[in-house]
Design an enzyme around this catalytic site. Structure first.
Site, PDB file in Angstrom:
ATOM      1  CB  VAL A  98       4.036 -15.704  10.904  1.00 13.69           C
ATOM      2  CG1 VAL A  98       4.110 -17.208  10.698  1.00 13.69           C
ATOM      3  CG2 VAL A  98       2.587 -15.235  10.845  1.00 13.69           C
ATOM      4  CG  ASP A  99       8.701 -15.778  14.721  1.00  8.63           C
ATOM      5  OD1 ASP A  99       9.420 -15.337  13.822  1.00  8.63           O
ATOM      6  OD2 ASP A  99       8.307 -15.095  15.688  1.00  8.63           O
ATOM      7  CG  ASP A 150       8.835 -12.090  11.454  1.00  8.83           C
ATOM      8  OD1 ASP A 150       7.832 -12.806  11.315  1.00  8.83           O
ATOM      9  OD2 ASP A 150       9.987 -12.542  11.507  1.00  8.83           O
ATOM     10  CB  SER A 172      -0.934   0.090   1.217  1.00  6.74           C
ATOM     11  OG  SER A 172      -1.776  -1.009   1.303  1.00  6.74           O
TER      12      SER A 172
END
Length: 799
Positions: free
Chosen positions: A323-324, A321, A249
């Site tokens: 998500v791991d 971040d 975006s």
């Protein structure tokens, strides 16, 4: 002959009647934009004025009445879209589309979105204002579903209708949250590259979080301080989705000191995968206590983008971040246990069932650790012995997202608006803000956390020893932000934010291309108005691509090129970076970059990993740094005895690009125009069926723009000769507080999701042309120029 005439006398009228019946059936499926309807539980009459583009302007005596009417009109234009969106989180797509979606359903069920939504709904306060309004919205949706015409897609797929619930709203929001996340594409891929090639090969891929020339500057006036299988399978899982992913975006907000009329201007164009119908549904609600012009997701009552006379807000993706992935270790003596720093712990097991169209139900078990679901056995090609668990912040924090959206849409000042942002825990968003008082601001909203400095969260982590666990969450006040900065504007192009307290936050930020162009245009000019901002939001010039050309072209041996190729290279080295449909330079540049990437990376990565890399954000980040780094380990082709240099690769790639374009278009280089290569088609899920494509899809069209310019028209590099645009501006909005009633916007196709509506694609050509239409807010003008009026009256009670 007489017998034939008799037969024809019978057949022709029958065929005529059948055709008439078909036409009447099709007409019955068209949304009703005028007339009168009874609406249950309505306290007072609601008037819905439709403008020339099918935007409803809803006037009610109470907010409950207005939002109940919103639910009805939203459903009659977008019921099929609502149906698809609510099915993703609970893994119900296979019930419509068959066995090809089973692995997609498995993944989403394993993520726990549906379980999380159930838990969230169970803990809602039924007496809270936002819950009551959400239920009123659902009442409107469900009444249309009961009484209105069934959309044609339900007939074609055989889907049964069922009532919409609060859980469906939360499942839709959950899908939106995961579609923003880039880690599912990136972390397994980078871990595989490290395992296969070694750490040296990661060094030149621009994956680290470090300073660049276009950091989003923070400003706080109070402080005054500035594994192969897993990777490929996750990628293919999302490729099958019939609903677009959220991707990037642009937004900028100009303070009064930067504008001609000394009032704030907000511009925003969220980048989302193109689809038909388009993602956003526009609606203007007006009651004595609530007035907002908003953009809604299908099935969500409160807008994500909105404005009124007091304030305006938009969003871009933060790209943090959240998500791991963790490697786990199963106890060899007891396979029901996994290892932690405090000893063995029991796996958690949940049994799930997926209904599959035309097939038997699929039953499977989700095995989870403290981090999240173990993906082995979920994605069938994840065959590693070592378990890999996915850890997603979204399902690990109390869900207040619906309350936050309600609060944002009901705020009338910067202070109250900001207070609600701390509850936007995921996905990470940059919230862009401006108001009639002259305030401008951006806030990065997410649950940011501390991690040990030695931990690279873009690789699969060690889940057994407790060393690479997330630390405590930071307070929202420590998130990156800027409020009324002295440079008089804020912007975001998904680029990396500056440090807070000396710390950079890990993320999947986009390259500086768009950010650099936005700064290049904004900083020197102090007389911006609506016209100049609307021109800027459709800008197709790259501030970076010409430099990439210079770095690749400076040592090209022209003795190896024919006269036409030399002329083309000369054109390209004098190119300003503009990607218009008539540009030959854009065609040659993008083809050259593709072959540069292929000839540089594919020999080490192989076909599958290379193609996977091209679907990630970070392949865009590596292009500019790599072409300027002549010592990169990637330049040598490991399949040859010669040690290749960057110049060798650039020369070979230029030759490949020229030959590819010649084979595609012939000898006449003037015919190598970008619009023949770069096309946009808005695809409907039903349009994937070849015979139905022309009835449901919109396009294809040649389209201006390219990846990572302000008019960001994204596509995936491939051997294909046509670059099909997959993502771009899902709307373009320009809110001018000096003339708020004449603020402007556009949708990529149209407001309605019904193929039989006149508003199915009536904005498509305007969008391609870079044109806009008014977002009307003046009631007298709305009534005077209305296309139709739909009146909702309180449902008659039978005594």
């Amino acid at each position: 002959m007489r017998r034939l005439k008799k037969i024809l006398k019978i057949i022709i009228p029958v065929l005529g009647l059948l055709f008439l019946a078909f036409c009447m059936f099709i007409y019955s499926l068209t949304p009703e934009y005028e007339g009168e309807k009874d609406l249950k539980n309505l306290s007072n009459q609601v008037d819905v004025y439709y403008d020339n583009y099918g935007i409803p302007h809803i006037y009610g005596a109470t907010e409950k009445d207005a939002i109940r009417a919103l639910g009805y009109v939203h459903a009659q234009d977008r019921l099929w879209q609502m149906e698809l969106l609510r099915r993703i989180g609970p893994g119900e797509l296979s019930e419509i589309f068959g066995k090809d979606l089973v692995e997609t359903d498995k993944l989403f069920l394993s993520l726990g979105i549906d379980d999380y939504s159930k838990e969230t709904v169970a803990n809602l306060d039924p007496n809270s204002d936002y819950v009551k309004l959400a239920e009123a919205y659902l009442d409107g949706v469900n009444q249309f579903q009961e009484e209105g015409p069934t959309p044609v897609e339900f007939y074609l797929t055989g889907v049964d209708k069922r009532p919409f619930t609060l859980k469906d709203i939360h499942n839709t929001i959950g899908y939106m949250a995961f579609s923003f996340a880039m880690a599912h594409k990136t972390d397994p891929l980078l871990s595989t590259i490290k395992s296969k090639l070694g750490s040296a090969y990661l060094k030149d891929l621009s994956i680290t979080t470090e300073p660049s020339s276009t950091l989003i500057e923070n400003y706080d006036p109070l402080k005054d301080t500035l594994q192969l299988n897993l990777a490929s399978k996750l990628a293919s899982t999302f490729k099958n989705l019939p609903i677009p992913l959220f991707e990037g975006s642009n937004s900028w907000v100009l303070s009064p000191q930067k504008t001609k009329n000394k009032a704030v201007i907000l511009a925003n164009d969220p980048h989302i995968g193109f689809s038909q119908p388009t993602v956003w549904y526009e609606a203007h609600l007006s009651t004595p206590t609530y007035k907002k012009y908003g953009y809604h997701l299908a099935g969500v009552p409160f807008p994500l983008l909105a404005h009124n006379r007091q304030l305006a807000y938009g969003l871009t993706m933060f790209e943090n971040d959240d998500v791991d992935f963790y490697y786990e270790e199963t106890n060899p003596k007891d396979t029901t246990q996994y290892k932690t720093e405090n000893g063995w712990r029991k796996y958690n097991y949940k049994h799930k069932i997926i209904k599959v169209k035309g097939e038997d139900d699929v039953k499977f078990t989700v095995k989870s650790t403290r981090h999240g679901a173990v993906l082995n056995g979920i994605a069938t090609s994840v065959t590693e012995e070592k378990p890999v668990a996915i850890s997603w912040i979204f399902t690990q924090v109390e869900n207040k997202l619906l309350s936050a959206l309600y609060g944002m849409s009901h705020s009338e000042s910067m202070g109250t608006f900001k207070r609600h942002l701390r509850d936007l825990h995921a996905p990470g968003l940059n919230i862009m803000y401006g108001d009639a008082e002259g305030n401008v601001a951006w806030w990065a909203t997410a649950k940011l956390y501390k991690m040990s400095d030695s931990t690279n969260t873009k690789l699969i982590l060690n889940g057994t020893n407790g060393i690479q666990e997330r630390g405590e969450f930071l307070d929202f006040s420590e998130n990156p932000h800027a409020e009324n900065p002295p440079w008089e504007f804020v912007y975001s192009a998904n680029n990396q934010p500056d440090t807070i307290n000396g710390r950079f936050f890990p993320g999947y930020y986009l390259p500086e291309n768009r950010a650099k162009r936005i700064e290049q245009l904004l900083r020197p000019k102090n007389d911006w108005d609506k016209a100049s901002v609307s021109k800027m939001i459709t800008d197709v010039t790259s501030a970076v691509d010409p430099t990439i050309v210079t770095n690749m072209a400076k040592n090209i041996d022209i003795s190896k090129l024919d006269i036409n190729a030399i002329k083309l290279l000369d054109q390209l080295t004098n190119w300003d970076g503009s990607a218009t449909v008539n540009s030959v330079e854009s065609s040659l540049y993008q083809r050259w970059v593709f072959y540069m990437l292929k000839n540089t990376l594919k020999d080490e990565l192989g076909e599958e990993l290379f193609n996977q890399l091209l679907t990630t954000h970070f392949h865009k980040r590596l292009i500019a740094p790599m072409v300027s780094n002549s010592s990169s380990i990637w330049w040598d082709n490991v399949t040859t005895t010669k040690v290749e240099t960057s110049d060798d690769i650039f020369q070979l790639s230029l030759t490949d690009a020229l030959l590819s374009l010649k084979n595609q278009f012939g000898e006449n280089t003037e015919a190598w125009t970008w619009g023949k290569i770069h096309t946009l088609e808005h695809e409907h899920p039903i349009g994937k069926v070849k015979t139905l494509r022309k009835y449901f899809n919109v396009g294809p069209f040649p389209v201006n723009g390219t990846k990572e310019v302000i008019n960001n028209m994204g596509f995936t590099y491939s051997e294909d000769s046509i670059y099909k645009v997959t993502s771009g501006p899902s709307t373009r909005r320009v809110i001018d507080f000096s003339d708020i009633e004449n603020s402007i916007s556009i949708l990529p196709t149209g407001q309605s999701g019904s193929p039989f509506s006149s508003h199915y694609n009536d904005q498509a050509q305007m969008y391609l042309n870079g044109e806009f239409r008014k977002m009307m807010m003046n009631k007298e003008e709305i009534i005077a120029t209305k296309k139709s009026l739909l009146v909702f009256k309180p449902h008659a009670r039978v005594e």
